[in-house]
Design a protein around this motif. Structure first.
Motif, short mmCIF file in Angstrom:
data_model
loop_
_atom_site.label_atom_id
_atom_site.label_comp_id
_atom_site.label_asym_id
_atom_site.label_seq_id
_atom_site.Cartn_x
_atom_site.Cartn_y
_atom_site.Cartn_z
N PHE A 1 0.79 -1.28 -0.14
CA PHE A 1 0.01 -0.13 0.03
C PHE A 1 0.97 1.30 -0.11
CE2 PHE A 1 -3.64 -2.57 1.50
CZ PHE A 1 -4.34 -2.16 0.73
N ILE B 1 -1.88 7.19 3.42
CA ILE B 1 -1.96 5.64 3.57
C ILE B 1 -1.64 5.38 4.96
CG2 ILE B 1 -0.79 3.57 2.73
CD1 ILE B 1 -2.69 5.08 0.68
N ALA C 1 -5.16 5.06 7.00
CA ALA C 1 -5.82 4.03 6.40
C ALA C 1 -5.07 2.76 6.95
CB ALA C 1 -6.08 3.97 5.18
N THR C 2 -3.64 2.71 6.79
CA THR C 2 -2.87 1.54 7.23
C THR C 2 -2.97 1.46 8.52
OG1 THR C 2 -1.18 1.78 5.23
CG2 THR C 2 -0.66 0.34 6.94
N THR D 1 -6.33 -0.22 9.66
CA THR D 1 -6.13 -1.85 9.00
C THR D 1 -5.46 -2.63 10.16
OG1 THR D 1 -4.21 -1.52 7.64
CG2 THR D 1 -6.49 -1.28 6.63
N HIS E 1 -9.82 0.02 3.77
CA HIS E 1 -9.11 0.64 2.57
C HIS E 1 -10.10 1.31 1.86
CE1 HIS E 1 -4.69 0.57 3.36
NE2 HIS E 1 -4.82 -0.78 3.82
N THR F 1 -8.75 1.46 -5.53
CA THR F 1 -8.52 0.55 -4.43
C THR F 1 -7.91 -0.77 -4.98
OG1 THR F 1 -10.76 0.13 -3.66
CG2 THR F 1 -9.27 1.87 -2.56
#
Length: 804
Positions: A300, A326, A329-330, A333, A688, A715
């Motif tokens: 990513f 990123i 969002a990472t 996750t 994501h 995505t």
């Protein structure tokens, strides 16, 4: 809390990371070295996986048994049914082997033909004494045949212990020191002394021998786990790096990613050592797990960096956006993945707690390493070359994305019908799932020691100990005539069970005492009558030293007795049936007011642990779903969005469970982990997608349809890349020799592949179908978690600041 994850925070963090690159690199090196010093504290487990809490009634019963009789799993058996055994030369060599084994300090006692002793009656005073069965080596075949006949026909006490009467198989029973049964000394003895001795004997005498027993099985099984850790780590690195290079066609991108996950693996070993945990069959999968989970983080981040470079060519701007966009969002996750593992911490099982804690800590650690190492590494490197960016415009990937978009745009009804059909079929499969609580089920089937297990199951009716403890509730109550008769009646029930071996207990000893009293006549191998018992037992009580057989089956107070039998490999249902059948009949044989009967042993504890784990699976998976639902609620403030995000991730789990039922993969400790692992990881794709969806909503003035398609196009590629890496990464576990690890790898791989398709087809379809209700209620207008694009002047100001 809401402000913590705004663009401004990540923008500031990007500046801190890129301005302090050297200090961060030095810091990572120092932490890695410090974790390296903790490796010395790592140790491999030398006990079975006890999945039950220490205060569980089953564990308490087992501990009470150990308090009275000591460690029960210290028996190693060495057997042969070679027809050449009963020749003078090889018969004497077999007997000499028992003498050799007795010389080892780690051996308490050896019972074999070479040192077998028979019980004889002596007078003045009246007593029983053990006399050697063999006094000297045999020279002629006639002597061997005579000894063979006496053994099989006149010594029923040793049936199941020294010989199998049905097939004339002979075995030597080796009792190792109870002090080393659950310690490193057990492995040192078996690997460095016992195995070389047996191999030398096998080669010198050309005799086929078989070796088994719980200490032996546990040692070789643990050694397989140790050997496979290194193999898994190397295979995971190899497979993920090859796939990574295939996608990105960049050696430096591959090298940076491998460096990141290798440091993550080093940290994972360091965490295990720092917490002073043992490496078990569960914690052993964490290092390769970190590789498999870490690579998608790298994908990513690197994919976003290359997209930005392709769009505008500004390195500083690209690195800043990688961290700011990123990174947000990472983080989400990885937090959800870690949460899936962290739910195991809330169980009462020590083994699961340790696994959950180590896994969740290291998942967050690999996120931090990815976020730091990748932007810093690229900040020192030149711009990616055009060939490194070619993958961003691959025709076949564009075709894949367009196919997804077409399905969502024009075939949503088909997607829903397919999902419902899969759900119905899966539910049918779920009802066919079986539960396996066998301690042998996950052991490697192609190894010599497992083939030997099958040999002993066939010849001696099993190798897994099942202990029955009889509490007479009064001192010296065991040797009462009524108690012995009740125990004999109970042993007959055990003999009737096909999956159980003939039991051993004080009843056998007393029968042998009567046989000895009547000059060894085998027809008197029976319990004494009431008028015989007093004077026969008076002889038995005069036995002295370690030769007193009563010590093995009766505690020092004479209140507790043990009945030992061995089980073949059985299913959980069979164990439960056997246990229920025996306990039901004990109530008729042993009155509750006078006796307490307990069934225990390692095999039974493992089965109970499996049942306990299944209950904890439901709890931990429910907690994981609840945590993620709360996270989505805090993120979007919408009940509909909770349903939209959970449904595409529950369906793959149900499909996998149904597949287990149809294929015949049972629920067991190893496969139970599939659901929590897969759910925690598959939710990453959802986050994501929804994170990008939120950004597109703002950019497209809350036009949901346009935002869904834009999010899908952007995505899909990264989700495809990460899912393929995860699929092949978890497939590495299918190379294991352990059946449970193979099933774990295959099931998680399949689940994650289903999850990718579900998140790329079902998730956007649900968003589009609920377009009106979402748009009317404006449920996405003001989320608590701000994952929207910043203003242009904010971007320009931040990027100029970082560039400077």
């Amino acid at each position: 809390m809401a402000k913590l994850f705004t663009y401004g925070f990540w923008n500031t963090l990007a500046g801190i990371i890129l301005r302090n690159r050297l200090a961060i690199i030095i810091g990572i090196i120092i932490v890695t070295v410090l974790f390296g010093f903790q490796w010395k504290n790592m140790r491999f487990s030398f006990t079975e996986a006890n999945l039950l809490p220490d205060d569980h009634p089953v564990n308490q019963e087992y501990q009470e048994f150990l308090d009275h009789f000591g460690e029960e799993g210290n028996l190693i058996v060495i057997a042969t049914n070679d027809p050449d055994l009963f020749t003078p030369e090889k018969f004497n060599a077999w007997n000499k082997l028992a003498d050799t084994l007795q010389q080892f300090d780690q051996v308490e006692q050896v019972i074999g033909l070479g040192n077998l002793k028979t019980l004889e009656k002596k007078e003045n005073p009246g007593r029983f004494e053990f006399t050697p069965f063999l006094t000297k080596p045999l020279k002629t075949q006639k002597q061997v045949d005579s000894i063979k006949k006496v053994l099989f026909e006149n010594l029923p006490f040793y049936k199941g212990l020294v010989y199998s009467k049905n097939t004339k198989t002979v075995q030597t029973a080796l009792y190792i020191d109870k002090a080393i049964v659950n310690k490193k000394g057990r492995r040192d003895f078996i690997v460095n002394k016992l195995q070389p001795t047996l191999e030398k004997f096998r080669n010198s005498n050309d005799l086929e021998i078989h070796v088994s027993g719980m200490p032996y099985i546990r040692t070789l099984n643990a050694q397989n786990i140790i050997d496979e850790i290194g193999i898994f780590v190397l295979l995971a690195l190899l497979v993920t790096s090859v796939i990574f290079f295939f996608f990105f066609r960049s050696f430096r991108a591959t090298f940076i990613s491998l460096l990141t996950v290798i440091i993550g693996v080093m940290w994972s070993f360091g965490v295990i050592g720092l917490l002073n945990y043992e490496i078990t069959v569960l914690t052993a999968i964490i290092p390769p797990l970190i590789i498999v989970i870490g690579i998608p983080n790298c994908i990513f981040l690197i994919n976003k960096y290359q997209q930005e470079i392709k769009n505008h060519g500004n390195k500083a701007k690209s690195l800043q956006r990688v961290i700011a966009k990123i990174g947000n969002a990472t983080l989400m996750t990885n937090v959800t993945t870690a949460s899936g593992f962290a739910t195991f911490i809330l169980t009462e099982s020590k083994l699961l707690k340790e696994f959950g804690l180590v896994a969740s800590i290291n998942i967050i650690a690999i996120f931090i390493l990815s976020l730091l190492i990748i932007p810093i590494a690229y900040s020192y490197m030149q711009h990616p070359k055009p060939k490194h960016l070619k993958h961003l415009g691959k025709t076949w990937l564009d075709s894949f994305v367009r196919w997804m978009e077409q399905k969502v745009r024009f075939h949503r009804i088909t997607i829903y019908l397919t999902s419902v059909g899969l759900l119905i079929v899966s539910i049918i499969g779920i009802y066919q799932i079986k539960v396996s609580g066998s301690i042998l089920d996950d052991m490697p089937k192609n190894t010599t020691f497992f083939k030997d297990i099958r040999f002993f199951e066939e010849e001696f009716d099993g190798i897994l100990p099942l202990e029955i403890m009889v509490d007479t509730k009064r001192k010296k109550g065991v040797l009462k005539s009524a108690t012995l008769k009740r125990m004999e009646q109970f042993q007959e029930l055990i003999i009737d069970e096909e999956k159980l071996s003939d039991p051993l207990s004080v009843v056998n000893v007393v029968k042998y005492s009567k046989q000895a009293y009547f000059n060894g006549n085998p027809k008197y191998y029976q319990l004494p009558k009431s008028n015989e018992q007093n004077f026969i037992l008076s002889y038995a009580k005069n036995m002295k030293g370690t030769d007193n057989l009563l010590n093995a089956y009766v505690d020092s107070t004479g209140q507790y007795a043990r009945i030992t039998t061995f089980m073949k490999e059985v299913t959980t249902a069979e164990i439960e049936r056997i246990e229920a059948n025996l306990l039901e009949k004990t109530e008729k044989i042993f009155p509750k007011e006078r006796y307490t009967i307990s069934l225990t042993g390692k095999a039974l504890i493992f089965q109970k642990g499996t049942d306990y784990l299944i209950k904890n699976l439901i709890v931990s998976l429910s907690l994981a779903i609840l945590l993620i639902a709360l996270f989505m609620a805090w993120m979007f403030r919408s009940f509909r969005m909770i349903l939209i995000s959970i449904i595409p991730n529950l369906l793959p789990l149900l499909v996998t469970a149904g597949m287990m039922g149809f294929v015949g993969i049972p629920i067991k400790p190893s496969t139970i982990l599939v659901f929590s692992i897969a759910f925690g990881i598959s939710v990453d794709d959802t986050i994501h997608f929804l994170a990008k969806y939120r950004q597109e909503l703002k950019a497209n003035h809350w036009k949901i349809r346009r935002s869904v398609y834009a999010a899908l196009r952007e995505t899909a590629v990264s989700m495809f890349y990460t899912s393929i890496v995860l699929f092949f990464g978890f497939s590495v576990f299918m190379t294991s020799s352990f059946g449970g690890t193979v099933a774990l790898g295959g099931l998680v791989s399949a689940t994650l592949l289903f999850a990718m398709l579900s998140n790329l087809l079902l998730l956007p379809s649900l968003l589009l179908s609920l377009e009106r209700s979402i748009a009317n209620k404006r449920v996405l207008r003001e989320p608590s978690l701000k994952i929207i694009e910043p203003k242009d002047d904010e971007i320009e100001e931040a990027e100029n600041d970082i560039s400077t």
